[in-house]
Scaffold this motif. Structure first.
Motif, short mmCIF file in Angstrom:
data_model
loop_
_atom_site.label_atom_id
_atom_site.label_comp_id
_atom_site.label_asym_id
_atom_site.label_seq_id
_atom_site.Cartn_x
_atom_site.Cartn_y
_atom_site.Cartn_z
N ASN A 56 -1.88 -0.79 -2.45
CA ASN A 56 -3.26 -0.35 -2.53
C ASN A 56 -3.58 0.34 -1.22
OD1 ASN A 56 -3.93 -1.41 -5.11
ND2 ASN A 56 -4.10 -3.47 -4.22
N ARG A 57 -3.94 1.61 -1.27
CA ARG A 57 -4.22 2.38 -0.06
C ARG A 57 -5.69 2.30 0.29
NH1 ARG A 57 0.37 3.77 -3.19
NH2 ARG A 57 1.81 5.13 -2.05
N HIS A 58 -5.97 1.93 1.53
CA HIS A 58 -7.33 1.87 2.03
C HIS A 58 -7.45 2.80 3.24
CE1 HIS A 58 -7.97 -1.52 -0.62
NE2 HIS A 58 -6.95 -2.17 -0.04
N TYR A 59 -8.68 2.99 3.66
CA TYR A 59 -8.93 3.89 4.79
C TYR A 59 -8.25 3.38 6.04
CZ TYR A 59 -11.42 6.30 8.53
OH TYR A 59 -11.72 7.02 9.64
N ARG A 60 -8.26 2.06 6.23
CA ARG A 60 -7.71 1.49 7.48
C ARG A 60 -6.30 0.91 7.31
NH1 ARG A 60 -12.50 -1.34 10.97
NH2 ARG A 60 -13.93 0.45 11.00
N GLY A 61 -5.69 1.11 6.19
CA GLY A 61 -4.34 0.58 6.04
C GLY A 61 -3.95 0.41 4.58
N VAL A 62 -2.90 -0.34 4.35
CA VAL A 62 -2.40 -0.57 3.00
C VAL A 62 -2.18 -2.06 2.78
CG1 VAL A 62 -1.29 1.69 2.83
CG2 VAL A 62 0.00 -0.25 3.74
N GLU A 63 -2.16 -2.45 1.53
CA GLU A 63 -1.81 -3.82 1.17
C GLU A 63 -0.95 -3.77 -0.08
OE1 GLU A 63 -5.44 -5.90 0.46
OE2 GLU A 63 -5.79 -4.96 -1.49
N LEU A 64 -0.11 -4.76 -0.26
CA LEU A 64 0.81 -4.80 -1.39
C LEU A 64 0.08 -5.17 -2.67
CD1 LEU A 64 3.79 -6.66 0.29
CD2 LEU A 64 3.85 -4.31 -0.57
N THR A 65 0.45 -4.51 -3.76
CA THR A 65 0.01 -4.95 -5.08
C THR A 65 0.87 -6.13 -5.50
OG1 THR A 65 1.55 -3.48 -6.21
CG2 THR A 65 -0.62 -2.58 -5.67
N GLU A 66 0.57 -6.71 -6.64
CA GLU A 66 1.39 -7.82 -7.14
C GLU A 66 2.83 -7.37 -7.35
OE1 GLU A 66 1.54 -10.96 -10.92
OE2 GLU A 66 -0.24 -9.73 -10.57
N ALA A 67 3.01 -6.17 -7.92
CA ALA A 67 4.36 -5.65 -8.13
C ALA A 67 5.05 -5.38 -6.79
CB ALA A 67 4.30 -4.37 -8.96
N GLY A 68 4.28 -4.89 -5.81
CA GLY A 68 4.84 -4.62 -4.50
C GLY A 68 5.30 -5.89 -3.81
N ALA A 69 4.50 -6.94 -3.91
CA ALA A 69 4.87 -8.22 -3.29
C ALA A 69 6.13 -8.79 -3.93
CB ALA A 69 3.71 -9.21 -3.42
N LEU A 70 6.23 -8.67 -5.27
CA LEU A 70 7.42 -9.16 -5.97
C LEU A 70 8.67 -8.41 -5.52
CD1 LEU A 70 8.63 -10.91 -8.25
CD2 LEU A 70 8.09 -9.06 -9.83
N LEU A 71 8.56 -7.09 -5.40
CA LEU A 71 9.70 -6.29 -4.97
C LEU A 71 10.06 -6.58 -3.52
CD1 LEU A 71 11.77 -4.07 -5.54
CD2 LEU A 71 10.01 -2.38 -4.91
N PHE A 72 9.05 -6.75 -2.67
CA PHE A 72 9.30 -7.00 -1.26
C PHE A 72 10.07 -8.31 -1.05
CE2 PHE A 72 7.45 -8.65 2.89
CZ PHE A 72 8.33 -7.92 3.68
N VAL A 73 9.67 -9.38 -1.74
CA VAL A 73 10.36 -10.67 -1.62
C VAL A 73 11.80 -10.53 -2.07
CG1 VAL A 73 10.47 -13.02 -2.52
CG2 VAL A 73 8.27 -12.06 -1.82
N ALA A 74 12.03 -9.83 -3.18
CA ALA A 74 13.39 -9.65 -3.68
C ALA A 74 14.24 -8.85 -2.70
CB ALA A 74 13.35 -8.94 -5.04
N LEU A 75 13.67 -7.82 -2.09
CA LEU A 75 14.41 -7.01 -1.12
C LEU A 75 14.74 -7.82 0.13
CD1 LEU A 75 12.64 -3.53 -1.31
CD2 LEU A 75 14.99 -4.05 -1.95
N GLN A 76 13.79 -8.61 0.60
CA GLN A 76 14.06 -9.43 1.78
C GLN A 76 15.22 -10.39 1.55
OE1 GLN A 76 10.27 -11.25 3.10
NE2 GLN A 76 10.58 -10.09 4.97
N ARG A 77 15.23 -11.03 0.40
CA ARG A 77 16.33 -11.95 0.08
C ARG A 77 17.66 -11.20 0.04
NH1 ARG A 77 13.27 -15.17 -4.86
NH2 ARG A 77 11.92 -16.48 -3.56
N GLY A 78 17.63 -10.03 -0.61
CA GLY A 78 18.86 -9.25 -0.71
C GLY A 78 19.35 -8.77 0.64
#
Length: 291
Positions: A56-78
């Motif tokens: 989710n793009r905001h004026y002052r930064g970004v935050e992960l969507t639910e799909a983004g958080a799921l992918l991020f956790v999987a990538l970190q483990r890998g």
């Protein structure tokens, strides 16, 4: 031939991982040595490939969507698994040597004095020490910890289970007239706050004596050896593990301030990492027998 893995561009995934970890396209671009526009382009391409937004793009930064958080956790483990495999491969060329990680205090007070005896019995085994006072242990065959070994997924060996004493210099004891727990509770105390291991603190020690928390002034340090040096310099009282500090007690640089002692809630133990060689296991067994 069909692809063996259902993956989008690996470059896009690496770019996404950096942006997700930092929650910043700008920081990710600096880390990857590319422009922020290049990061944004790769992440948009990844989102198109997956069919949904990852940030989710905001004026002052970004935050992960639910799909983004799921992918991020999987990538970190890998990536952690890949990183561990790379470390094993890098050290594979010399499997006769053993790498052991320990804090500065554990290395200086307990481990290093024992190496000469091991080398005398096993002269063909090279030992390298990784001094690590904080953060995750990487690249080691063995590592020494203070805490609950049952929480480890790897094999462990208990080294020793100690008593915890209240220690100070003779001059400090005389200056503050410490004759009992009440005097100690009002005297200056040295607190060690280390990120490497759990650390038994003064409030735990006094609670074990059925006493309230101390009320004296505190000195806060993040290195146990420095805490011991401060105690020897008459700054305050320090908690000391009896098995670690035999030399300081025998020399008289530190003395037991009160007769009460606390049984340590945790042992010092050895973690045997999955990459450990036969020589590492030999050293682990030798240390545990002489703990």
């Amino acid at each position: 031939m069909p692809k063996p893995y259902d993956l989008p561009s690996l470059g896009d995934l690496a770019c996404f991982e950096a942006a997700a970890r930092n929650l910043s396209f700008k920081v990710a671009s600096s880390e990857l040595n590319v422009t922020p526009a290049a990061v944004s382009h790769r992440i948009k391409a990844l989102e198109q490939a997956l069919g949904q937004p990852l940030f989710n793009r905001h004026y002052r930064g970004v935050e992960l969507t639910e799909a983004g958080a799921l992918l991020f956790v999987a990538l970190q483990r890998g990536f952690e698994t890949i990183s561990d495999s790379v470390a094993r491969i890098r050290h594979h060329h010399d499997r006769s040597g053993v790498a052991i990680a320990a804090t500065t205090a554990m290395s200086g007070l307990w481990l290093t004095p024992r190496l000469a005896a091991f080398w005398k019995a096993h002269p063909g085994v090279a030992i390298s020490q990784i001094i690590q006072d904080s953060g995750k242990v990487t690249g080691a065959d063995l590592s020494i910890h203070y805490g609950d070994p049952a929480r480890e997924e790897d094999e462990t060996r208990v080294l020793f289970h100690d008593r915890i004493l209240a220690l100070g210099s003779p001059q400090f004891a005389a200056s503050y007239g410490i004759d009992g727990l009440g005097d100690l509770a009002e005297a200056p105390l040295i607190h060690t706050q280390s990120g490497a291991n759990a650390h038994t603190e003064w409030h735990d020690w006094f609670a074990a004596m059925d006493r309230p928390a101390p009320t004296g002034p505190g000195f806060f340090l993040n290195n146990y050896l420095i805490s011991l040096q401060a105690a020897e310099d008459h700054v305050g009282a320090v908690l000391g593990w009896e098995g670690l500090l035999g030399n300081s007690l025998e020399s008289g640089r530190l003395v037991q301030l009160v007769p009460e002692a606390m049984a340590s809630p945790w042992p010092f133990y050895l973690r045997i990492h999955a990459r450990a060689s036969a020589n590492a296991r030999l050293f682990a067994d030798w240390l545990a027998e002489r703990g």
